[in-house]
Design a protein around this motif. Structure first.
Motif, PDB file in Angstrom:
ATOM      1  N   ARG A 464      35.381  83.994  17.890  1.00 40.84           N
ATOM      2  CA  ARG A 464      34.673  84.714  18.962  1.00 40.84           C
ATOM      3  C   ARG A 464      34.461  86.187  18.598  1.00 40.84           C
ATOM      4  O   ARG A 464      33.382  86.743  18.822  1.00 40.84           O
ATOM      5  N   SER A 465      35.494  86.823  18.071  1.00 36.48           N
ATOM      6  CA  SER A 465      35.335  88.235  17.721  1.00 36.48           C
ATOM      7  C   SER A 465      34.268  88.404  16.650  1.00 36.48           C
ATOM      8  O   SER A 465      33.458  89.339  16.696  1.00 36.48           O
ATOM      9  N   ARG A 466      34.255  87.504  15.681  1.00 42.50           N
ATOM     10  CA  ARG A 466      33.215  87.574  14.645  1.00 42.50           C
ATOM     11  C   ARG A 466      31.839  87.317  15.247  1.00 42.50           C
ATOM     12  O   ARG A 466      30.869  88.027  14.961  1.00 42.50           O
ATOM     13  N   GLU A 467      31.745  86.288  16.083  1.00 41.93           N
ATOM     14  CA  GLU A 467      30.472  85.899  16.681  1.00 41.93           C
ATOM     15  C   GLU A 467      29.888  87.016  17.535  1.00 41.93           C
ATOM     16  O   GLU A 467      28.664  87.214  17.586  1.00 41.93           O
ATOM     17  N   LEU A 468      30.755  87.754  18.223  1.00 44.90           N
ATOM     18  CA  LEU A 468      30.301  88.795  19.147  1.00 44.90           C
ATOM     19  C   LEU A 468      30.175  90.158  18.483  1.00 44.90           C
ATOM     20  O   LEU A 468      29.971  91.169  19.164  1.00 44.90           O
ATOM     21  N   GLY A 469      30.305  90.176  17.167  1.00 41.09           N
ATOM     22  CA  GLY A 469      30.057  91.419  16.443  1.00 41.09           C
ATOM     23  C   GLY A 469      31.159  92.454  16.590  1.00 41.09           C
ATOM     24  O   GLY A 469      30.923  93.647  16.360  1.00 41.09           O
ATOM     25  N   VAL A 470      32.358  92.020  16.976  1.00 38.66           N
ATOM     26  CA  VAL A 470      33.486  92.950  17.039  1.00 38.66           C
ATOM     27  C   VAL A 470      33.939  93.230  15.607  1.00 38.66           C
ATOM     28  O   VAL A 470      34.128  92.288  14.824  1.00 38.66           O
ATOM     29  N   PRO A 471      34.101  94.478  15.216  1.00 40.61           N
ATOM     30  CA  PRO A 471      34.422  94.779  13.816  1.00 40.61           C
ATOM     31  C   PRO A 471      35.759  94.173  13.368  1.00 40.61           C
ATOM     32  O   PRO A 471      36.646  93.918  14.182  1.00 40.61           O
ATOM     33  N   ARG A 472      35.875  93.976  12.065  1.00 38.35           N
ATOM     34  CA  ARG A 472      37.159  93.586  11.493  1.00 38.35           C
ATOM     35  C   ARG A 472      38.139  94.754  11.662  1.00 38.35           C
ATOM     36  O   ARG A 472      37.767  95.867  12.015  1.00 38.35           O
ATOM     37  N   TYR A 473      39.398  94.468  11.390  1.00 37.92           N
ATOM     38  CA  TYR A 473      40.484  95.387  11.749  1.00 37.92           C
ATOM     39  C   TYR A 473      40.289  96.809  11.215  1.00 37.92           C
ATOM     40  O   TYR A 473      40.356  97.782  11.975  1.00 37.92           O
ATOM     41  N   ASN A 474      40.051  96.951   9.916  1.00 40.92           N
ATOM     42  CA  ASN A 474      39.938  98.300   9.348  1.00 40.92           C
ATOM     43  C   ASN A 474      38.745  99.062   9.901  1.00 40.92           C
ATOM     44  O   ASN A 474      38.831 100.255  10.229  1.00 40.92           O
ATOM     45  N   GLU A 475      37.603  98.389  10.027  1.00 42.23           N
ATOM     46  CA  GLU A 475      36.426  99.058  10.564  1.00 42.23           C
ATOM     47  C   GLU A 475      36.635  99.412  12.035  1.00 42.23           C
ATOM     48  O   GLU A 475      36.195 100.481  12.493  1.00 42.23           O
ATOM     49  N   PHE A 476      37.286  98.544  12.762  1.00 39.06           N
ATOM     50  CA  PHE A 476      37.608  98.823  14.163  1.00 39.06           C
ATOM     51  C   PHE A 476      38.416 100.120  14.267  1.00 39.06           C
ATOM     52  O   PHE A 476      38.139 100.981  15.107  1.00 39.06           O
ATOM     53  N   ARG A 477      39.419 100.264  13.413  1.00 43.42           N
ATOM     54  CA  ARG A 477      40.245 101.472  13.431  1.00 43.42           C
ATOM     55  C   ARG A 477      39.421 102.704  13.043  1.00 43.42           C
ATOM     56  O   ARG A 477      39.575 103.776  13.648  1.00 43.42           O
ATOM     57  N   ARG A 478      38.562 102.584  12.051  1.00 41.67           N
ATOM     58  CA  ARG A 478      37.741 103.738  11.676  1.00 41.67           C
ATOM     59  C   ARG A 478      36.893 104.209  12.843  1.00 41.67           C
ATOM     60  O   ARG A 478      36.737 105.423  13.074  1.00 41.67           O
ATOM     61  N   LEU A 479      36.327 103.250  13.577  1.00 42.18           N
ATOM     62  CA  LEU A 479      35.446 103.613  14.684  1.00 42.18           C
ATOM     63  C   LEU A 479      36.210 104.215  15.860  1.00 42.18           C
ATOM     64  O   LEU A 479      35.605 104.781  16.770  1.00 42.18           O
ATOM     65  N   LEU A 480      37.533 104.091  15.853  1.00 46.47           N
ATOM     66  CA  LEU A 480      38.381 104.766  16.841  1.00 46.47           C
ATOM     67  C   LEU A 480      39.068 105.981  16.231  1.00 46.47           C
ATOM     68  O   LEU A 480      40.000 106.524  16.812  1.00 46.47           O
ATOM     69  N   ARG A 481      38.595 106.395  15.018  1.00 41.68           N
ATOM     70  CA  ARG A 481      39.147 107.543  14.305  1.00 41.68           C
ATOM     71  C   ARG A 481      40.632 107.368  13.987  1.00 41.68           C
ATOM     72  O   ARG A 481      41.421 108.310  14.049  1.00 41.68           O
ATOM     73  N   LEU A 482      41.003 106.131  13.660  1.00 45.00           N
ATOM     74  CA  LEU A 482      42.353 105.814  13.221  1.00 45.00           C
ATOM     75  C   LEU A 482      42.327 105.529  11.722  1.00 45.00           C
ATOM     76  O   LEU A 482      41.327 105.042  11.189  1.00 45.00           O
ATOM     77  N   GLY A 507      43.127  88.974  -1.029  1.00 46.14           N
ATOM     78  CA  GLY A 507      43.270  90.330  -1.523  1.00 46.14           C
ATOM     79  C   GLY A 507      42.262  91.329  -1.003  1.00 46.14           C
ATOM     80  O   GLY A 507      42.293  92.503  -1.401  1.00 46.14           O
ATOM     81  N   ASP A 508      41.376  90.921  -0.107  1.00 47.15           N
ATOM     82  CA  ASP A 508      40.348  91.825   0.428  1.00 47.15           C
ATOM     83  C   ASP A 508      40.769  92.305   1.808  1.00 47.15           C
ATOM     84  O   ASP A 508      40.574  91.617   2.815  1.00 47.15           O
ATOM     85  N   ILE A 509      41.328  93.495   1.871  1.00 51.54           N
ATOM     86  CA  ILE A 509      41.877  93.991   3.133  1.00 51.54           C
ATOM     87  C   ILE A 509      40.787  94.285   4.153  1.00 51.54           C
ATOM     88  O   ILE A 509      41.038  94.288   5.368  1.00 51.54           O
ATOM     89  N   GLU A 510      39.562  94.506   3.700  1.00 49.14           N
ATOM     90  CA  GLU A 510      38.469  94.802   4.631  1.00 49.14           C
ATOM     91  C   GLU A 510      38.041  93.562   5.420  1.00 49.14           C
ATOM     92  O   GLU A 510      37.358  93.674   6.425  1.00 49.14           O
ATOM     93  N   LYS A 511      38.449  92.382   4.959  1.00 45.05           N
ATOM     94  CA  LYS A 511      38.087  91.153   5.672  1.00 45.05           C
ATOM     95  C   LYS A 511      39.062  90.809   6.793  1.00 45.05           C
ATOM     96  O   LYS A 511      38.773  89.921   7.603  1.00 45.05           O
ATOM     97  N   VAL A 512      40.206  91.454   6.838  1.00 46.08           N
ATOM     98  CA  VAL A 512      41.229  91.081   7.826  1.00 46.08           C
ATOM     99  C   VAL A 512      40.655  91.175   9.234  1.00 46.08           C
ATOM    100  O   VAL A 512      40.109  92.210   9.635  1.00 46.08           O
ATOM    101  N   ASP A 513      40.766  90.077   9.972  1.00 48.71           N
ATOM    102  CA  ASP A 513      40.223  90.026  11.328  1.00 48.71           C
ATOM    103  C   ASP A 513      41.009  90.937  12.264  1.00 48.71           C
ATOM    104  O   ASP A 513      42.192  91.211  12.057  1.00 48.71           O
ATOM    105  N   LEU A 514      40.335  91.374  13.316  1.00 45.22           N
ATOM    106  CA  LEU A 514      40.944  92.307  14.254  1.00 45.22           C
ATOM    107  C   LEU A 514      42.242  91.756  14.828  1.00 45.22           C
ATOM    108  O   LEU A 514      43.266  92.452  14.835  1.00 45.22           O
ATOM    109  N   SER A 515      42.234  90.528  15.325  1.00 50.79           N
ATOM    110  CA  SER A 515      43.441  89.978  15.938  1.00 50.79           C
ATOM    111  C   SER A 515      44.587  89.903  14.945  1.00 50.79           C
ATOM    112  O   SER A 515      45.741  90.206  15.285  1.00 50.79           O
ATOM    113  N   PHE A 519      48.043  91.810  15.518  1.00 49.62           N
ATOM    114  CA  PHE A 519      49.264  91.019  15.674  1.00 49.62           C
ATOM    115  C   PHE A 519      50.297  91.369  14.610  1.00 49.62           C
ATOM    116  O   PHE A 519      51.497  91.152  14.814  1.00 49.62           O
ATOM    117  N   ALA A 520      49.845  91.889  13.459  1.00 50.50           N
ATOM    118  CA  ALA A 520      50.767  92.207  12.364  1.00 50.50           C
ATOM    119  C   ALA A 520      51.408  93.580  12.514  1.00 50.50           C
ATOM    120  O   ALA A 520      52.456  93.836  11.921  1.00 50.50           O
TER     121      ALA A 520
END
Length: 604
Positions: A464-482, A507-515, A519-520
């Protein structure tokens, strides 16, 4: 335009907050500095993380009914006319907003949604619960309450049965069907079919976006009329006052996906609370008719729910001293509850006297709940697999049940065989799960929907997060200035988890899903969910109050009545439980928060 965007003092506060949060972390600062930092972060998020999807061309948008004078003081069923100048804002059928820039919304092509690791692989290897990990600082009413709130806030609506996502499975996957099929989120019916290629995708909320208790009162006039008795403002109570649902199978909510015992308990409790409020108002204002009692009762009940969520539920699940104080400040201001009770508001400032009764402010962007808000509220690990249902008077076991035994229509059988008091006691003395990796309820990974479709909700949450265009974890954090995670070891303080995540994501950390990233994470002190998720709450928890005129400029005795505002001030989750279930007095004695673990009968 709000002064938050323009004043020099606020720009200084924001700058200092950004610096302290990045260099030290809000949760590691002394309480006064921590509070100031959260305040500054909220201002920053209001400036930069509210984005209006209504700017994207639309067709066939929902039209409010013609205005009525009564709309000035009554909530409408569909949420229209909350903003009298923009009556469509926040009504049922309008678009979700975003907390990220519209040009950052990821595409929802099969290549993106089903990219490796595919959602089922993530579910099996990173989310599956092997051993239950409990959140010991809270009780399982936390899980029941959350879904009860979600049923008021948002829904994308029933999925179409055509064009399902097809998820390929590994050879050793025990899933009974190959491939796995996950239904799509419904398309936005207001999307312009002639919109240029690359126009960001949008979806609509079938519920109203407002915090208006629509899970009790319905989202249409027809639903609302069906719930009402037509006498003294009250609502129907179904099945000998156990649940507020009709017995007609065609209207049976127990067959709606997501129904379970916890939701039924909360629904029944606050339907009774509405009727108790109406009795109180009738005694205070005997000249009021059914309509007046209903409308005031609804306003009061909805505000009480918002208060409980703000100053009880949320502080229970994120019980860091700074967040507890900050959340109380949202409702009562820094002046505090005692000053509020004695003198009411002493300042126009929400910082001093809280948001309720203050000024309405949309911060330059029309109000809507957001897809990112939906994404961070995917907290299924809160649900236990095993439920020991026990008697409130002596703690004896009445039944051991799996979650399957208390979900869907089976929940009604439990309600018919065990008293509501004993069920509430059982929830109050059982811990929920921690929102973390390897803790997703097993039953929800093999959930049979009422229509017979088998569904892995863990895989569905990822998809669902992918389908709805919610960014992956690292990009999500960047967009919140984290700061994003540079290495897998930065994601978590659990080395084994870091290795597992690295293996699953090749090995691709940019692919890690937001959830997965959330959760980690290592949790701040007292938190049952991640700090990354908390950033959306910093913004949206207060915005739901700030934008709603019934919580701001119309939160007055003239609209709610003096007796109504006093009811909100005087009550809490504990008092609501005891009003309707006085047999719980021993279990609740000495508790300041009903979402903390209750006293166990027979234990000193």
């Amino acid at each position: 335009m709000s002064s938050y965007r323009t004043s020099l003092p606020w720009r200084i506060v924001v700058g200092i907050a950004d610096y302290l949060d990045a260099r030290i972390g809000w949760d590691k600062l002394p309480l006064p500095l921590g509070l100031g930092t959260l305040l500054g972060l909220r201002v920053r998020y209001r400036q930069e993380n509210l984005h209006d999807t209504n700017k994207i061309p639309a067709v066939n948008v929902p039209e409010p009914v013609p205005p009525k004078d009564s709309f000035k003081v009554n909530r409408t069923a569909d949420g229209s006319y909350n903003d009298l100048d923009q009556p469509r804002m926040g009504m049922a059928g309008t678009r979700f907003g975003r907390n990220i820039p519209l040009d950052k919304i990821a595409s929802a092509t099969p290549a993106d949604v089903l990219s490796e690791p595919n959602p089922r692989k993530v579910s099996r290897e990173l989310l599956t619960r092997d051993t239950f990990i409990s959140a010991d600082s809270v009780n399982s009413l936390v899980a029941a309450w959350l879904q009860f709130m979600v049923r008021d806030w948002f829904s994308h609506g029933p999925s179409p049965t055509d064009r399902p996502w097809t998820v390929p499975l590994m050879d050793d996957d025990p899933w009974p069907e190959q491939p796995m099929q996950i239904m799509r989120t419904p398309d936005d019916p207001t999307r312009d079919p002639h919109a240029p290629a690359g126009t960001p995708d949008t979806r609509v909320n079938v519920f109203s976006h407002w915090w208006d208790a629509s899970q009790i009162y319905g989202s249409t006039e027809d639903e609302q009329r069906a719930m009402r008795t037509g006498e003294l403002g009250k609502l129907h109570l179904w099945d000998d006052e156990r649940m507020p649902f009709p017995s007609d199978p065609a209207k049976d909510p127990s067959r709606v996906p997501g129904f379970w015992l916890g939701l039924a308990l909360m629904q029944g409790l606050f339907t009774r609370e509405h009727n108790a409020i109406c009795d109180h108002l009738h005694a205070a204002y005997p000249e009021w008719d059914d309509e007046e009692l209903f409308e005031r009762g609804r306003l009061i009940n909805a505000a009480l729910l918002a208060k409980i969520h703000t100053v009880e539920w949320t502080p229970a699940v994120i019980s860091h001293p700074t967040t507890v104080t900050a959340l109380h400040t949202n409702w009562w201001g820094l002046a505090g509850e005692r000053v509020h009770d004695l003198f009411g508001r002493i300042s126009k400032s929400e910082v001093v006297s809280g948001i309720p009764g203050g000024e309405t402010d949309h911060y330059g962007v029309p109000y809507a709940l957001t897809e990112e808000f939906v994404a961070v509220y995917r907290m299924h690990p809160l649900i236990r697999d095993d439920w020991e249902l026990r008697a409130a008077n002596d703690n004896t076991t009445l039944r051991n049940a799996s979650f399957r035994d208390i979900a869907g229509p089976e929940a009604l059988k439990v309600l018919g065989s065990i008293s509501t008091t004993d069920l509430l006691y059982s929830f109050g003395t059982l811990h929920p799960g921690l929102v973390t990796l390897h803790n997703f309820p097993k039953f929800l990974q093999e959930y049979e929907r009422p229509d017979g479709h088998l569904q892995d909700l863990a895989a569905t949450d990822i998809l669902r997060s992918r389908e709805l265009g919610v960014p992956r974890y690292n990009e999500f954090r960047r967009l919140l200035r984290l700061k994003p995670a540079a290495r897998f070891d930065d994601l978590t303080d659990n080395p084994q988890w870091a290795k597992q995540i690295s293996k699953v994501y090749e090995g691709d950390i940019e692919k890690v899903d937001l959830s997965v990233g959330m959760f980690a994470e290592k949790l701040p002190k007292g938190f049952a969910f991640s700090d990354t998720a908390f950033r959306i709450f910093i913004l949206m928890a207060s915005r739901r109050l700030n934008s709603d005129r019934f919580f701001t400029e119309y939160y007055t005795p003239e609209v709610y009545s003096k007796a109504g505002l006093k009811w909100i001030d005087d009550n809490s989750m504990v008092s609501v439980l005891l009003r309707h279930h006085p047999e719980l007095r021993t279990a609740l004695t000495g508790l300041g928060n009903a979402f903390a673990p209750w006293n166990v009968a027979g234990q000193e």
